[in-house]
Motif scaffolding. Structure first.
Motif, PDB file in Angstrom:
ATOM      1  N   SER A  46       7.566  45.123 -11.218  1.00 46.02           N
ATOM      2  CA  SER A  46       8.830  44.623 -10.817  1.00 46.02           C
ATOM      3  C   SER A  46       8.355  43.108 -10.152  1.00 46.02           C
ATOM      4  O   SER A  46       9.350  42.242 -10.028  1.00 46.02           O
ATOM      5  CB  SER A  46       9.594  45.195  -9.713  1.00 46.02           C
ATOM      6  OG  SER A  46       9.866  46.653 -10.135  1.00 46.02           O
ATOM      7  N   THR A  47       7.280  43.120  -9.860  1.00 48.11           N
ATOM      8  CA  THR A  47       6.709  41.620  -9.124  1.00 48.11           C
ATOM      9  C   THR A  47       6.640  40.780 -10.434  1.00 48.11           C
ATOM     10  O   THR A  47       6.685  39.348  -9.864  1.00 48.11           O
ATOM     11  CB  THR A  47       5.201  41.896  -8.696  1.00 48.11           C
ATOM     12  OG1 THR A  47       5.204  42.916  -7.877  1.00 48.11           O
ATOM     13  CG2 THR A  47       4.511  40.659  -8.329  1.00 48.11           C
ATOM     14  N   THR A  50      10.143  39.225  -9.816  1.00 51.10           N
ATOM     15  CA  THR A  50      10.000  38.518  -8.913  1.00 51.10           C
ATOM     16  C   THR A  50       9.449  37.122  -9.318  1.00 51.10           C
ATOM     17  O   THR A  50      10.057  36.089  -8.896  1.00 51.10           O
ATOM     18  CB  THR A  50       9.229  38.981  -7.703  1.00 51.10           C
ATOM     19  OG1 THR A  50       9.903  40.338  -7.432  1.00 51.10           O
ATOM     20  CG2 THR A  50       9.212  38.166  -6.690  1.00 51.10           C
ATOM     21  N   TRP A  53      11.978  34.997 -11.227  1.00 50.23           N
ATOM     22  CA  TRP A  53      13.159  34.207 -10.611  1.00 50.23           C
ATOM     23  C   TRP A  53      12.548  33.077  -9.812  1.00 50.23           C
ATOM     24  O   TRP A  53      13.136  32.043  -9.524  1.00 50.23           O
ATOM     25  CB  TRP A  53      13.708  35.225  -9.687  1.00 50.23           C
ATOM     26  CG  TRP A  53      14.615  36.181 -10.702  1.00 50.23           C
ATOM     27  CD1 TRP A  53      14.349  37.246 -10.701  1.00 50.23           C
ATOM     28  CD2 TRP A  53      15.852  35.840 -11.313  1.00 50.23           C
ATOM     29  NE1 TRP A  53      15.456  38.084 -11.535  1.00 50.23           N
ATOM     30  CE2 TRP A  53      16.207  37.106 -11.879  1.00 50.23           C
ATOM     31  CE3 TRP A  53      16.538  34.683 -11.454  1.00 50.23           C
ATOM     32  CZ2 TRP A  53      17.215  36.943 -12.763  1.00 50.23           C
ATOM     33  CZ3 TRP A  53      17.725  34.558 -12.422  1.00 50.23           C
ATOM     34  CH2 TRP A  53      18.082  35.806 -13.024  1.00 50.23           C
ATOM     35  N   SER A 231      20.711  41.249  -7.344  1.00 51.62           N
ATOM     36  CA  SER A 231      19.610  41.302  -7.798  1.00 51.62           C
ATOM     37  C   SER A 231      18.737  42.536  -8.024  1.00 51.62           C
ATOM     38  O   SER A 231      18.348  43.244  -9.031  1.00 51.62           O
ATOM     39  CB  SER A 231      18.689  40.316  -7.628  1.00 51.62           C
ATOM     40  OG  SER A 231      18.036  40.293  -6.280  1.00 51.62           O
ATOM     41  N   SER A 352      14.790  36.751  -6.672  1.00 54.61           N
ATOM     42  CA  SER A 352      13.310  37.555  -6.648  1.00 54.61           C
ATOM     43  C   SER A 352      13.018  38.509  -5.663  1.00 54.61           C
ATOM     44  O   SER A 352      12.290  39.214  -6.023  1.00 54.61           O
ATOM     45  CB  SER A 352      12.444  36.031  -6.335  1.00 54.61           C
ATOM     46  OG  SER A 352      12.620  35.926  -4.866  1.00 54.61           O
ATOM     47  N   LEU A 353      14.226  38.602  -4.764  1.00 55.83           N
ATOM     48  CA  LEU A 353      13.942  39.690  -3.720  1.00 55.83           C
ATOM     49  C   LEU A 353      13.994  40.914  -4.048  1.00 55.83           C
ATOM     50  O   LEU A 353      13.514  42.014  -3.838  1.00 55.83           O
ATOM     51  CB  LEU A 353      14.837  39.250  -2.441  1.00 55.83           C
ATOM     52  CG  LEU A 353      14.312  38.056  -1.725  1.00 55.83           C
ATOM     53  CD1 LEU A 353      15.161  37.766  -0.520  1.00 55.83           C
ATOM     54  CD2 LEU A 353      12.827  37.967  -0.973  1.00 55.83           C
ATOM     55  N   TRP A 356      11.499  43.109  -6.633  1.00 53.46           N
ATOM     56  CA  TRP A 356      10.234  43.395  -5.786  1.00 53.46           C
ATOM     57  C   TRP A 356      10.718  44.563  -4.574  1.00 53.46           C
ATOM     58  O   TRP A 356      10.103  45.564  -4.380  1.00 53.46           O
ATOM     59  CB  TRP A 356       9.680  42.343  -5.341  1.00 53.46           C
ATOM     60  CG  TRP A 356       8.528  42.787  -4.332  1.00 53.46           C
ATOM     61  CD1 TRP A 356       7.242  43.113  -4.602  1.00 53.46           C
ATOM     62  CD2 TRP A 356       8.647  42.886  -2.830  1.00 53.46           C
ATOM     63  NE1 TRP A 356       6.412  43.546  -3.525  1.00 53.46           N
ATOM     64  CE2 TRP A 356       7.193  43.285  -2.332  1.00 53.46           C
ATOM     65  CE3 TRP A 356       9.618  42.752  -1.899  1.00 53.46           C
ATOM     66  CZ2 TRP A 356       7.031  43.552  -1.132  1.00 53.46           C
ATOM     67  CZ3 TRP A 356       9.388  42.977  -0.678  1.00 53.46           C
ATOM     68  CH2 TRP A 356       8.055  43.290  -0.080  1.00 53.46           C
TER      69      TRP A 356
END
Length: 406
Positions: A46-47, A50, A53, A231, A352-353, A356
């Protein structure tokens, strides 16, 4: 009857955003099979989203400035090549760090060259039906999730995740590069290259002045909160369904349903915004989005996942193109690439939040409950910020440049 070339621009925008964003957002489809095949954690994979984005946000502002200066065709062409390269090399990553760098950074920067420059160019082609035209370009994002997600899932099932990602890179090259050659600026924009943007107060805006206005801050913060709210639920939608016993292919179709609902939301909200205004439409859409996110804590079976995907997809899809309309109304056409690029950069921080945070929360407590509750609260914050928007006055967006003869 001769076809207005603005609709060709819209068609090209749909194609490039569909393929580009569909390829990037398909990472949610890769999450579960990559975890099983590589042993990487959900938070680690998932990073990469992040980073997508964050890098897209930085790239969006830079690409938007380059499109204002050198034209959108060159920007989209370069982005398409970079996207194909990023997906192809990411498919061969041997470590999680390599994957995060190649998919997270390269793909993110490349995708930033597509939506904002194409949207800025579209707003310059249209006066009437501008909201609808921008909504249709934005619809490519939804179409990408609906088409590329199931295709990626099928490729993974038939081959493996590496082959599937490599094929997505090849498709990006073969589709985006030719489509970019159709893009051109309207004659009025070329003739008015030296024109000055006039904002809602009647004053002449430079980019620096526009970025310091309270209107810019309000739009950017609302866009940030909106994206932070949806997101995480979007990215973890498929794995959340799988966790509740939904078969993997059916879970992938839940994302497709949300994408199709998002597509319809963009078109409907674009038509409504042309009639009642972007602010009113945005407020209703943000409220529906916040409520739908909170309902995810109650979903358990495939029917409820499909039903909520329709509601959630319609809401988050419908609001997305409205920010571009608001930027265009406040700050005019000439600096649209830079101004909307800056707003979009702030929004990508919100995007992006979620991926992650959702992965971290799941790895920590084994549940997405607090992801949805947090997203619900942030969604309500977006509604509150949107209430502060002042309606722009209808002012001319550019002053003619005196000719040498005059």
């Amino acid at each position: 009857m001769k076809l207005f070339y603005g609709w060709v621009i819209v068609g090209a925008g749909i194609v490039v955003t569909c393929v580009g964003f569909g390829a990037m957002l398909s990472l949610s489809i890769f999450l579960q099979p990559m975890t099983e095949a590589m042993g990487w954690s959900r938070a680690g994979i998932s990073t990469a989203a992040t980073l997508n984005w964050l890098c897209m946000g930085i790239g969006t502002f830079l690409w938007g400035a380059l499109s204002d200066r050198y034209g959108t065709r060159a920007v989209v062409l370069c982005g398409g090549v970079l996207l194909g390269l990023g997906l192809g090399t990411a498919s061969q990553a041997a470590t999680l760090g390599q994957f995060q760098l190649l998919f997270g950074v390269l793909v993110g920067v490349a995708t930033g060259s597509l939506y904002v420059p194409m949207t800025a160019t579209t707003t310059r082609w249209f006066t009437a039906h501008r909201s609808l035209a921008v909504a249709l370009v934005s619809a490519g994002l939804s179409l990408g999730s609906s088409v590329m997600g199931p295709f990626a899932r099928w490729m993974i099932s038939a081959y493996d995740w590496r082959t599937a990602m490599l094929v997505l890179g090849e498709i990006s090259l073969l589709v985006i590069v030719p489509a970019s050659l159709l893009v051109r600026e309207p004659a009025a924009a070329r003739a008015g290259a030296g024109a000055t943007t006039v904002g809602e107060e009647g004053q002449e805006f430079t980019v620096g002045q526009a970025l310091r206005t309270p209107q810019f801050a309000a739009i950017a913060l609302a866009y940030f909160a909106c994206c932070a709210a949806h997101s995480g639920p979007i990215f973890h939608m498929v794995t959340h369904a799988i966790d509740h016993g939904i078969p993997v292919m059916a879970a992938a179709t839940v994302l497709s349903v949300a994408g199709l609902a998002s597509l319809s939301g963009k078109i409907v909200c674009g038509l409504v915004a042309d009639r009642v205004g972007a602010k009113r439409t945005l407020l209703v859409g943000l409220a529906i989005q916040a409520v739908s996110v909170s309902l995810y804590v109650f979903t358990r079976d495939l029917v409820s996942f499909y039903g909520l995907a329709l509601m959630f997809g319609f809401a988050y899809g419908g609001v997305m193109p409205l920010y571009a309309i608001l930027v265009r109304e406040y700050f005019g056409a000439r600096i649209m690439g830079k101004a909307f690029g800056a707003v979009a950069f702030v929004s990508t921080l919100g995007m992006s939040l979620g991926p992650w945070a959702g992965g971290w929360l799941y790895d920590a407590i084994g549940s997405y409950f607090w992801l949805y509750m947090g997203s619900f609260g942030i969604g309500l914050g977006a509604v509150a910020i949107a209430f502060t928007f002042r309606p722009p006055r209808q002012m001319p967006v550019a002053l003619p440049v005196p000719s040498a003869a005059s």
